[in-house]
Design a protein around this motif. Structure first.
Motif, short mmCIF file in Angstrom:
data_model
loop_
_atom_site.label_atom_id
_atom_site.label_comp_id
_atom_site.label_asym_id
_atom_site.label_seq_id
_atom_site.Cartn_x
_atom_site.Cartn_y
_atom_site.Cartn_z
N ASP A 55 36.02 44.57 39.42
CA ASP A 55 36.79 45.74 38.98
C ASP A 55 38.30 45.61 39.55
N LEU A 56 39.22 45.28 38.77
CA LEU A 56 40.60 45.15 39.31
C LEU A 56 41.47 46.73 38.71
N SER A 57 40.82 47.83 38.55
CA SER A 57 41.21 48.89 37.77
C SER A 57 42.39 49.30 38.84
N HIS A 58 42.21 49.20 40.05
CA HIS A 58 43.25 49.70 41.07
C HIS A 58 43.70 48.78 42.22
N ALA A 59 43.59 47.58 41.51
CA ALA A 59 43.68 46.57 42.76
C ALA A 59 45.05 46.28 43.30
N SER A 60 45.11 45.80 44.62
CA SER A 60 46.16 45.47 45.31
C SER A 60 45.84 44.20 45.98
N LEU A 61 46.87 43.39 46.58
CA LEU A 61 46.51 42.19 47.50
C LEU A 61 47.73 42.03 48.44
N THR A 62 47.29 41.00 49.29
CA THR A 62 48.25 40.57 50.30
C THR A 62 48.10 39.07 50.43
N TYR A 63 49.12 38.39 51.27
CA TYR A 63 49.23 37.20 51.39
C TYR A 63 49.00 36.54 52.75
N SER A 64 48.55 35.35 52.87
CA SER A 64 48.28 35.02 54.22
C SER A 64 50.02 34.26 54.53
N PRO A 65 50.04 34.27 55.74
CA PRO A 65 51.68 33.66 56.18
C PRO A 65 52.03 32.38 55.65
N ASP A 66 51.08 31.41 55.36
CA ASP A 66 51.78 30.31 54.70
C ASP A 66 51.68 30.38 53.13
N GLU A 67 51.47 31.58 52.65
CA GLU A 67 51.61 31.81 51.09
C GLU A 67 50.45 31.27 50.40
N ARG A 68 49.43 30.52 50.74
CA ARG A 68 48.80 29.81 50.14
C ARG A 68 47.51 30.62 49.73
N PHE A 69 46.87 31.79 50.47
CA PHE A 69 45.95 32.48 49.94
C PHE A 69 46.22 33.86 49.81
N ALA A 70 45.69 34.46 48.76
CA ALA A 70 45.80 35.90 48.51
C ALA A 70 44.49 36.51 48.64
N TYR A 71 44.58 37.80 49.18
CA TYR A 71 43.24 38.54 49.66
C TYR A 71 43.46 39.71 48.72
N VAL A 72 42.48 39.78 47.75
CA VAL A 72 42.36 40.81 46.79
C VAL A 72 41.46 42.05 46.96
N GLY A 74 39.55 45.05 45.34
CA GLY A 74 39.17 45.41 44.13
C GLY A 74 38.69 46.95 44.27
N ARG A 75 38.50 47.79 43.15
CA ARG A 75 38.06 49.09 43.14
C ARG A 75 36.64 49.21 43.56
N ASP A 76 35.83 48.23 43.16
CA ASP A 76 34.41 48.01 43.16
C ASP A 76 34.10 47.67 44.70
N GLY A 77 34.99 47.55 45.55
CA GLY A 77 34.43 47.25 47.15
C GLY A 77 34.88 45.81 47.35
N GLY A 78 35.05 44.82 46.33
CA GLY A 78 35.29 43.52 46.41
C GLY A 78 36.36 43.03 47.26
N LEU A 79 36.08 42.35 48.15
CA LEU A 79 37.18 41.62 48.80
C LEU A 79 37.22 40.09 48.53
N THR A 80 38.21 39.62 47.78
CA THR A 80 38.23 38.28 47.17
C THR A 80 39.30 37.55 47.79
N LYS A 81 38.97 36.34 48.25
CA LYS A 81 40.14 35.39 48.74
C LYS A 81 40.23 34.24 47.68
N VAL A 82 41.74 34.08 47.34
CA VAL A 82 42.09 33.21 46.24
C VAL A 82 43.07 32.35 46.99
N ASP A 83 42.92 31.00 46.45
CA ASP A 83 43.65 29.88 46.85
C ASP A 83 44.74 29.50 45.70
#
Length: 379
Positions: A55-72, A74-83
């Motif tokens: 559920d990304l209906s009110h999602a935000s994200l931040t990035y690792s210092p090297d810009e490779r990974f995003a931490y998302v 989600g509104r459903d309580g999910g924390l997702t790491k994206v490469d």
């Protein structure tokens, strides 16, 4: 000769993934489909879609210092790491029932999430997403920001209390900064990490905390704003993390009013108000300029206005599309990307001519996040 030969051999080796360029990449949240659109800012193009983020209906994200990974978050309580290099989800945990945002520590090693349900802040190892700390609270946590020294700050909607958590040692140290007021709805950190501002929904005013001098009592300002007139229904809560800091001023959304408020950033004195098209949601400063861009709550959310911070006058009104939810500037301010949710588009404008340059198809886009955010505190 040996050194020259070694350098020549190195040029023949394939670059590791971490050396690949990420500086012109970004992610667009596709709120209705639980997906992210990976975009190339330089080419003004979508590269791929990354799916399976809940559920990304009110999602935000931040990035690792090297810009490779995003931490998302989600509104459903999910924390997702994206490469972003491999273009896929590499880790995911359901850490709560309802979350509202998060932050990464200044050294990039910890990711913190603020939760509505069950409340509190949870902290995770940025590499593995293994849990590091669980800080409960007596209600919904809001306004979570990173501070220098592996610290975070946040507020609690139900109690009005503000906290600072220090995670630099073997065990977290959480300190109460006192009561901000009734129902803090969001908070923001100034770019120099000097001031933490907490907006109040249950009463008039904004509370200011001096983080450079913690012994300084917090100051409340804008306490008299709006007492002479009736507020309108609030159709969408403003986002303080979209407040603009420009020309020695805070540019703030007037809750329940069609106005942008201007406050002296040093003295907190009222510098006036600008009548605008609707109820402001995001007010974002255009880099390297005196201008701020504003979007609005439903039902007047097809419009963006540009205000000159020097005289507080509206200098441009644009209608990019239906349901404008977010704006993101190129790091040096040459372009602004605008999401139009109900048109399924991201629109790209030249900030100098204010003419549209391009558009990208997206599924109900909302937040736009360029990797340059990896190098800015408070995001």
């Amino acid at each position: 000769m040996k050194r020259a030969l070694a350098l020549a051999l190195l040029t023949l080796l394939p670059l590791p993934a971490l050396a690949q360029a990420t500086g012109d990449l970004g992610l667009v949240v596709e709120r209705a489909s639980g997906s992210l659109l990976l975009v190339d800012r330089s080419d003004r193009a979508a590269l791929t879609r990354i799916e399976g983020l809940g559920d990304l209906s009110h999602a935000s994200l931040t990035y690792s210092p090297d810009e490779r990974f995003a931490y998302v978050f989600g509104r459903d309580g999910g924390l997702t790491k994206v490469d972003l290099i491999d273009r896929k989800v590499v880790a995911r945990t359901m850490q709560a029932g309802n979350s509202i945002g998060g932050a990464i520590s200044d050294d990039g090693r910890l990711v913190a999430v603020s939760n509505y349900e069950p409340g509190g802040v949870k902290v995770f190892d940025a590499e593995t997403l293994a849990p590091v700390a669980d800080i409960p609270s007596a209600g919904k946590t809001i306004g979570l920001v990173d501070l220098p020294g592996r610290r975070f700050a946040w507020a609690v909607w139900d109690t009005g209390e503000v906290f600072m958590g220090d995670f630099s040692g073997a065990a977290p140290v959480v300190t109460s900064l006192g009561i901000a007021g009734v129902n803090p709805f969001d908070a923001v950190l100034t770019a120099d990490a000097h001031t933490y501002l907490v907006g109040l929904f249950g009463e008039k005013g904004v509370m200011s905390y001096d983080l450079w001098s913690p012994e300084t009592p917090p100051q409340k300002f804008l306490t008299d704003y709006g007492k002479t007139g009736a507020d309108m229904p609030v159709y969408k809560m403003p986002h303080l993390q979209g407040w603009a800091f420009t020309e020695g001023q805070f540019a703030l959304p007037a809750v329940g009013r069609h106005e942008v408020l201007w406050v002296d950033s040093e003295t907190h004195a009222d510098r006036g108000a600008t009548p605008v098209h609707g109820q402001p949601v995001f007010i974002i400063a255009q880099p390297a300029s005196p201008y701020v861009w504003v979007n609005f709550a439903t039902p007047l959310n097809d419009t963006v206005q540009v205000i000159d911070s020097r005289d507080h006058k509206v200098v441009a009104t644009l209608t990019p599309g239906k349901a404008v939810l977010h704006m993101e500037f190129a790091p040096r301010g040459a372009e602004v990307w605008i999401s139009a949710r109900d048109d399924d588009k991201v629109l790209i404008y030249d900030t100098h001519t204010r003419e549209k340059l391009a558009e990208i198809a997206a599924k109900a886009p909302s937040g736009i996040f360029f990797t340059a955010r990896a190098h800015r505190p408070g995001l």
